[in-house]
Design a protein around this motif. Sequence first.
Motif, PDB file in Angstrom:
ATOM      1  N   LEU A  81       6.242  -3.398   5.254  1.00 53.57           N
ATOM      2  CA  LEU A  81       6.072  -2.048   4.710  1.00 53.57           C
ATOM      3  C   LEU A  81       5.899  -2.143   3.197  1.00 53.57           C
ATOM      4  CD1 LEU A  81       8.898  -0.295   6.777  1.00 53.57           C
ATOM      5  CD2 LEU A  81       6.501  -0.615   7.384  1.00 53.57           C
ATOM      6  N   PRO A  82       5.383  -1.102   2.581  1.00 57.81           N
ATOM      7  CA  PRO A  82       5.200  -1.157   1.122  1.00 57.81           C
ATOM      8  C   PRO A  82       6.503  -1.488   0.420  1.00 57.81           C
ATOM      9  CG  PRO A  82       4.180   0.786   2.035  1.00 57.81           C
ATOM     10  CD  PRO A  82       4.958   0.165   3.144  1.00 57.81           C
ATOM     11  N   MET A  91       0.828  -1.196   0.000  1.00 59.46           N
ATOM     12  CA  MET A  91       0.000   0.000   0.000  1.00 59.46           C
ATOM     13  C   MET A  91       0.866   1.252   0.000  1.00 59.46           C
ATOM     14  SD  MET A  91      -1.143  -0.409   3.940  1.00 59.46           S
ATOM     15  CE  MET A  91      -1.155  -2.166   3.867  1.00 59.46           C
ATOM     16  N   TRP A  92       0.328   2.262  -0.573  1.00 55.04           N
ATOM     17  CA  TRP A  92       0.876   3.589  -0.405  1.00 55.04           C
ATOM     18  C   TRP A  92       2.356   3.672  -0.715  1.00 55.04           C
ATOM     19  CZ3 TRP A  92       0.158   6.805   4.672  1.00 55.04           C
ATOM     20  CH2 TRP A  92       0.099   8.146   4.339  1.00 55.04           C
ATOM     21  N   MET A 132       7.468  -1.302  -2.969  1.00 62.89           N
ATOM     22  CA  MET A 132       7.959  -0.725  -4.211  1.00 62.89           C
ATOM     23  C   MET A 132       8.506   0.690  -4.070  1.00 62.89           C
ATOM     24  SD  MET A 132       5.071  -2.306  -6.669  1.00 62.89           S
ATOM     25  CE  MET A 132       5.095  -0.980  -7.821  1.00 62.89           C
ATOM     26  N   GLU A 186       4.245   5.591  -2.505  1.00 66.97           N
ATOM     27  CA  GLU A 186       5.001   6.844  -2.541  1.00 66.97           C
ATOM     28  C   GLU A 186       5.554   7.252  -1.191  1.00 66.97           C
ATOM     29  OE1 GLU A 186       2.013   6.390  -3.705  1.00 66.97           O
ATOM     30  OE2 GLU A 186       1.999   6.858  -5.831  1.00 66.97           O
ATOM     31  N   MET A 187       4.891   6.806  -0.125  1.00 68.57           N
ATOM     32  CA  MET A 187       5.256   7.309   1.183  1.00 68.57           C
ATOM     33  C   MET A 187       6.133   6.355   1.978  1.00 68.57           C
ATOM     34  SD  MET A 187       3.801  10.165   1.011  1.00 68.57           S
ATOM     35  CE  MET A 187       3.882  10.786   2.684  1.00 68.57           C
ATOM     36  N   SER A 188       6.622   5.319   1.324  1.00 69.89           N
ATOM     37  CA  SER A 188       7.251   4.259   2.107  1.00 69.89           C
ATOM     38  C   SER A 188       8.721   4.490   2.435  1.00 69.89           C
ATOM     39  CB  SER A 188       7.090   2.932   1.386  1.00 69.89           C
ATOM     40  OG  SER A 188       7.597   3.068   0.092  1.00 69.89           O
ATOM     41  N   GLU A 189       9.359   5.438   1.738  1.00 72.27           N
ATOM     42  CA  GLU A 189      10.775   5.669   2.010  1.00 72.27           C
ATOM     43  C   GLU A 189      11.000   6.089   3.458  1.00 72.27           C
ATOM     44  OE1 GLU A 189      13.772   6.774  -0.992  1.00 72.27           O
ATOM     45  OE2 GLU A 189      12.139   7.959  -1.789  1.00 72.27           O
TER      46      GLU A 189
END
Lengths: 272, 264
Positions: free
Chosen positions: B233-234, B200-201, B236, B203-206
Amino acid sequence: MFIYLYDEAATPTLDLGGITNYIKDKLPSSQIEVRENFITFHLARLERRGREEKMSHLAEELARAKVRKLGAPLNDLFVPLKGEIGYERRRLENQNKRVAGILYDGFVLSGILQGLLPPEECALNQVHIVFTNQLFGTWDEHDRRYHARVSIYNKPSLISTTGIVEAPAKPREYYLLKQQYTALGMYDAAEVGLKGNFRGRFIDYNDERMTRVMKGYVLQALMHQLTGEPFCTDKSCRLYNAHWQEEVIRSQVENPYDLCPAHERMLEALLS
Amino acid sequence: MPLFHSVAEKDVTRAIVSSFLRQFEQYADSDVIIVGAGPSGLVAGKELAARRLKVLIVERNNYLGGGFWIGGYLMNKVTLRAPAETMLDELGVPYEEAVEGLYVADGPHACSKLIAAACDAGVKFANMTIFDDIVLREGNRVAGVVVNWTPIAALPREITCVDPVALEAKVVIDATGHDACVVRRLEERGLTRTVGFGAMWVEMSEDLVVEHTGEVHPGLVVAGMAVSTTYGLPRMGPTFGAMLLSGKRAAEVVMGILEGITVA
């Protein structure tokens, strides 16, 4: 009616002063108090030792509220990892930072926050509206998956400044282009490039329109408290339950009127 | 007159053997062993070795650098989001700003500079060496790794009946990427659990990867994409910026462990 608005410091474009004035205009007899972040505010009321214990307990509860699989309901028996609890604990100590990347079960989250409300603030004429940057979702039995949400109307009501960006679907072309970027492994470029291409067509983080949009969601929370029904079927009404970003923009930004005639009359009747 | 000095074959052999064995013997007991020489492992190694710690990085491939050589679709440009460009500044890697907050660098340049920086700091490597198991001490604290030659794992058992060897360390870092080999081995022993990948989500996983980087079990720190696997955690989103900063944070956590303090 006593209305408590809780701030979310990570979104500078969210102006609770503007929202307060808006509520005053709609409900002139209401008393409004703007407070800092919900958790920070209610933990501060506890003595030091009790606060420490509560924080440890809260950290574990929040880690348990984390959605682990979009296609599976929350497993109450799952014991969170030490690192997950540690992460939540660090977040509790720094509530002004935006939380990123985790989806929480909205009803569980609301229940956790409810446990922080003191009994003297739980009367029917007291409304707690919590702005948060946590992303939450609700489990849908029909398609057996979680769906991200902007708001949950409860005691307290939660409105997510992250949810408004992530939950309502963006234009279809956005996802097609995103697929092309990710097929090339260009994840960073996708995020930046897509936002440039679709600027204005969805509510983004720290969007200048954030306060205007959130007025409508606060109104929904208040209507839920007053009538038990927060939503309207009129796509131009502030109370419309938008599932697409275009619908959010239409009902909250480009709306020809605040409330549809039916809800305008309903509000007048409630105030008289 | 020949160009190169005259040397006997036996001297070449002796030089290789004695130099390697001397190092291997010395690093059989390290301050920190890092499993995986990808970007997060290299950064962690560089930071820790710069603090005069004895650091050994175990890498199953012949080459170091993991996926840092190339970006998406075999194109050798790597992207990083601010503030990760500060790491490129530290390494002396040139880069361009693609759009505000997004930087592009040459994969080979960035990766080779990072490897060189780790070597310059004093990190030693055991490449072509595969992680096999963990060494446990009192209270199930992770106290080292069991390793073998990588080719051993690729050959039939009847040909390769070769026992692994153990290397000890005060702290081990799992920087094995998506596989999270060390954490998974711990999980097989019932000492911890992994959540697997979230989905999920993206873009915000960094941020999440960096924020979750830390001690997952006494003596074991998890860094880079292994963090994603451990905590679900996401999968990608995290790209090289998160890998570099996760490595840096892992080093801070290790320093905290070695100094007996908790890094919050």
